[in-house]
Motif scaffolding. Sequence first.
Motif, PDB file in Angstrom:
ATOM      1  N   ILE A  82     -14.060 -25.372  30.384  1.00 55.91           N
ATOM      2  CA  ILE A  82     -14.382 -25.090  31.957  1.00 55.91           C
ATOM      3  C   ILE A  82     -13.790 -24.001  32.740  1.00 55.91           C
ATOM      4  O   ILE A  82     -12.685 -23.660  32.247  1.00 55.91           O
ATOM      5  CB  ILE A  82     -13.722 -26.713  32.732  1.00 55.91           C
ATOM      6  CG1 ILE A  82     -14.293 -26.648  34.187  1.00 55.91           C
ATOM      7  CG2 ILE A  82     -12.203 -26.786  32.324  1.00 55.91           C
ATOM      8  CD1 ILE A  82     -13.972 -28.144  34.558  1.00 55.91           C
ATOM      9  N   THR A  83     -14.609 -23.396  33.576  1.00 61.43           N
ATOM     10  CA  THR A  83     -13.862 -22.328  34.089  1.00 61.43           C
ATOM     11  C   THR A  83     -12.988 -22.789  35.469  1.00 61.43           C
ATOM     12  O   THR A  83     -13.166 -23.882  35.938  1.00 61.43           O
ATOM     13  CB  THR A  83     -15.122 -21.341  35.090  1.00 61.43           C
ATOM     14  OG1 THR A  83     -15.762 -22.268  35.893  1.00 61.43           O
ATOM     15  CG2 THR A  83     -16.097 -21.025  33.787  1.00 61.43           C
ATOM     16  N   ARG A  84     -12.089 -21.884  35.895  1.00 63.47           N
ATOM     17  CA  ARG A  84     -11.111 -21.973  36.993  1.00 63.47           C
ATOM     18  C   ARG A  84     -11.852 -22.263  38.327  1.00 63.47           C
ATOM     19  O   ARG A  84     -11.795 -23.032  39.013  1.00 63.47           O
ATOM     20  CB  ARG A  84     -10.267 -21.093  37.138  1.00 63.47           C
ATOM     21  CG  ARG A  84      -9.349 -20.750  35.821  1.00 63.47           C
ATOM     22  CD  ARG A  84      -8.124 -19.902  36.195  1.00 63.47           C
ATOM     23  NE  ARG A  84      -7.513 -19.515  34.931  1.00 63.47           N
ATOM     24  CZ  ARG A  84      -6.443 -20.626  34.334  1.00 63.47           C
ATOM     25  NH1 ARG A  84      -6.061 -21.551  35.169  1.00 63.47           N
ATOM     26  NH2 ARG A  84      -5.813 -20.232  33.438  1.00 63.47           N
ATOM     27  N   SER A  85     -13.058 -21.537  38.546  1.00 68.63           N
ATOM     28  CA  SER A  85     -13.909 -21.728  39.506  1.00 68.63           C
ATOM     29  C   SER A  85     -14.436 -23.157  39.679  1.00 68.63           C
ATOM     30  O   SER A  85     -14.338 -23.954  40.686  1.00 68.63           O
ATOM     31  CB  SER A  85     -14.914 -20.801  39.948  1.00 68.63           C
ATOM     32  OG  SER A  85     -15.707 -20.779  38.668  1.00 68.63           O
ATOM     33  N   GLU A  86     -14.644 -23.770  38.614  1.00 72.53           N
ATOM     34  CA  GLU A  86     -15.425 -25.127  38.411  1.00 72.53           C
ATOM     35  C   GLU A  86     -14.271 -26.271  38.702  1.00 72.53           C
ATOM     36  O   GLU A  86     -14.341 -27.303  39.214  1.00 72.53           O
ATOM     37  CB  GLU A  86     -15.956 -25.402  36.946  1.00 72.53           C
ATOM     38  CG  GLU A  86     -16.537 -26.960  36.845  1.00 72.53           C
ATOM     39  CD  GLU A  86     -17.812 -27.040  37.739  1.00 72.53           C
ATOM     40  OE1 GLU A  86     -18.094 -28.398  37.845  1.00 72.53           O
ATOM     41  OE2 GLU A  86     -18.139 -26.346  38.602  1.00 72.53           O
ATOM     42  N   ILE A  87     -13.136 -25.944  38.046  1.00 70.31           N
ATOM     43  CA  ILE A  87     -11.791 -26.703  38.444  1.00 70.31           C
ATOM     44  C   ILE A  87     -11.459 -26.837  39.936  1.00 70.31           C
ATOM     45  O   ILE A  87     -11.506 -27.871  40.415  1.00 70.31           O
ATOM     46  CB  ILE A  87     -10.643 -26.123  37.689  1.00 70.31           C
ATOM     47  CG1 ILE A  87     -10.743 -26.502  36.191  1.00 70.31           C
ATOM     48  CG2 ILE A  87      -9.393 -27.070  38.021  1.00 70.31           C
ATOM     49  CD1 ILE A  87      -9.650 -25.755  35.265  1.00 70.31           C
ATOM     50  N   LYS A 113      -1.959 -19.897  36.785  1.00 69.70           N
ATOM     51  CA  LYS A 113      -3.019 -19.598  37.483  1.00 69.70           C
ATOM     52  C   LYS A 113      -3.895 -20.869  37.963  1.00 69.70           C
ATOM     53  O   LYS A 113      -3.451 -21.961  37.775  1.00 69.70           O
ATOM     54  CB  LYS A 113      -4.185 -18.781  36.677  1.00 69.70           C
ATOM     55  CG  LYS A 113      -3.670 -17.547  36.191  1.00 69.70           C
ATOM     56  CD  LYS A 113      -4.971 -17.129  35.232  1.00 69.70           C
ATOM     57  CE  LYS A 113      -4.380 -15.871  34.510  1.00 69.70           C
ATOM     58  NZ  LYS A 113      -5.659 -14.895  33.713  1.00 69.70           N
ATOM     59  N   PHE A 114      -4.752 -20.654  39.131  1.00 73.41           N
ATOM     60  CA  PHE A 114      -5.022 -22.049  39.646  1.00 73.41           C
ATOM     61  C   PHE A 114      -5.958 -22.712  38.557  1.00 73.41           C
ATOM     62  O   PHE A 114      -6.437 -22.277  37.869  1.00 73.41           O
ATOM     63  CB  PHE A 114      -6.242 -21.558  40.697  1.00 73.41           C
ATOM     64  CG  PHE A 114      -6.769 -22.789  41.340  1.00 73.41           C
ATOM     65  CD1 PHE A 114      -6.225 -23.275  42.442  1.00 73.41           C
ATOM     66  CD2 PHE A 114      -7.964 -23.399  40.853  1.00 73.41           C
ATOM     67  CE1 PHE A 114      -6.613 -24.351  43.088  1.00 73.41           C
ATOM     68  CE2 PHE A 114      -8.166 -24.715  41.405  1.00 73.41           C
ATOM     69  CZ  PHE A 114      -7.708 -24.978  42.557  1.00 73.41           C
ATOM     70  N   GLY A 115      -5.586 -24.213  38.645  1.00 72.30           N
ATOM     71  CA  GLY A 115      -5.945 -24.824  37.590  1.00 72.30           C
ATOM     72  C   GLY A 115      -5.013 -25.281  36.666  1.00 72.30           C
ATOM     73  O   GLY A 115      -5.450 -26.260  35.858  1.00 72.30           O
TER      74      GLY A 115
END
Length: 537
Positions: free
Chosen positions: A74-79, A142-144
């Motif tokens: 899963i990508t961070r943008s999807e998280i 990082k985010f997530g």
Amino acid sequence: MTGNARLLIAGVVVASTLVGTLPAYALAAPPPTAQVQDQDPTRFDQDGHVVSGGRSPQGKPAKEGVTALVNAPITRSEIRRRAQSWIDARVMYDQESWYRNEFGRYRQDCSGYVSLAWGLDDSYVTWTLPPLMHRVAAADLKFGDVFWRDNMTDHSNGHIALFSHWADAAKTQPVVWEEYDYGHVASIRPWSAAYASEFIPMRYNNVIEDVAAPTPMTREGTQALEVGEAQHFFGKVGNKIRHQWWVPDHKLRDDWGGGDVAGEPTTFLFNDQQHLFYRSANGSLRHFYYIDGRPAPLDDFWANGGSITGDPTSLVIGDTQHVWAVGANGRLQHWYWAERLGAAPLHDEWPTGVTVTGRPSVFVANGQQHAFVRGTDGSLQHSFYIEGRGKLTDPWAPAGSIVSDPVALFIGDTQHVWATTANGRLQHWYWAERLSPDVITDNWASGGVVGRPSAFSVDGQQHVLVRGAGKTLEHYYYIQGRSLPDHDTWATGGVTTDPTAVTFGSQQHAFVRAEDGTLRHFYWFQGIDTTEDNWGA
């Protein structure tokens, strides 16, 4: 946009460095085929720990050390997208309830929220999550990623929260997204350094980084940026650039620049880096940029001393950074750089019908680059570049038409420009091929406005904020289908600088300096009246 933050959870006060002990098995990657039993609801404490029956949060007796299948990458943008859904829905903390949306059905507590965000196949608990993640340095979060704790015996101290960003330059006070206690909804909150020190920074094994793909901007850089949840403003204070930014419940500041700042900057975001350009006292074009993890911004010169006399404006087009400014010869100068083009910025001069002055305004329209700038004779000059045809020019308004620098936007298929006139009017020019071969003009304010306007478009509406002659902040906006623009006043006095107006998501924002030098911030979104807060000097 500010509020009191609850910094202590369950009344815990701890030491001030990020330390912790994680069971050895939890530091390794999870076994590729580990599984968890399908289980039913039961009763837990506030962080998903069993308080009766010796059962797991899914209800059936849990096998010790057994976890679920490793879940999909899963990508961070999807998280972020998944986690944001609970923030937007204001999902209430409740260990006995499950919330369902387009992302699935998850238990409404701390570990259920992380399970949702990571796209896990079930609602995990703090002691079954470790095999799915690994430890990282706090400075590398990082985010997530998450802050995690669990004593792995009775689980009495278990808690987990998604990391968002740091609220301080020392990276000791994280801002987290979390479900944390009864009576509270999914929240974005800062933690104190003391509280954060009880947690271990962790990363989901299957997180993958988003591929950075530069997105062409449809409008120029401004003095304000949104980076994640943080809102940034850059403005000249003395001979430096004052950088002020807001994160939930915190307002922070630092100074950029080499002590030689002569005008207002222009900024943009490029590959998650913050870029800033300004005119120095000796007429050079200076460039500062901040890369996450660096202790301070880096800088270089795009043009030597004596090159420019006006403040720059900027634009990102694909993988290329562009800057325009009025040169010492009174002509419009253009610099551009992309890694594929070489180490140094390239330069050319754009034609104008007369010598020009002030700060230009730029946009991209159908792949063409357009710049508007004030002539020294008060005309509105238009210079543009079309691939295969080169650089062209045509005047949009004759001598004596404007006294302010223009602001320009491309909306739909129409090019728009606003500027103020000698008699205090807010004049509007617009052109589209389907409307007329000639530029059309109308008047948005019949008098009483001064300085350079600032404009944005949202939901097809055109919005312009401009300084009133009585130091007010005036807001004019046009809604399709109405015969005239509407108007309201955002500040009734005390405004000393031209506004910077932007949109962050669906919110409308404007920044101006007050008479005491502090930064006044105004914002509006559906359901509230225009609200002001002060970001300080």
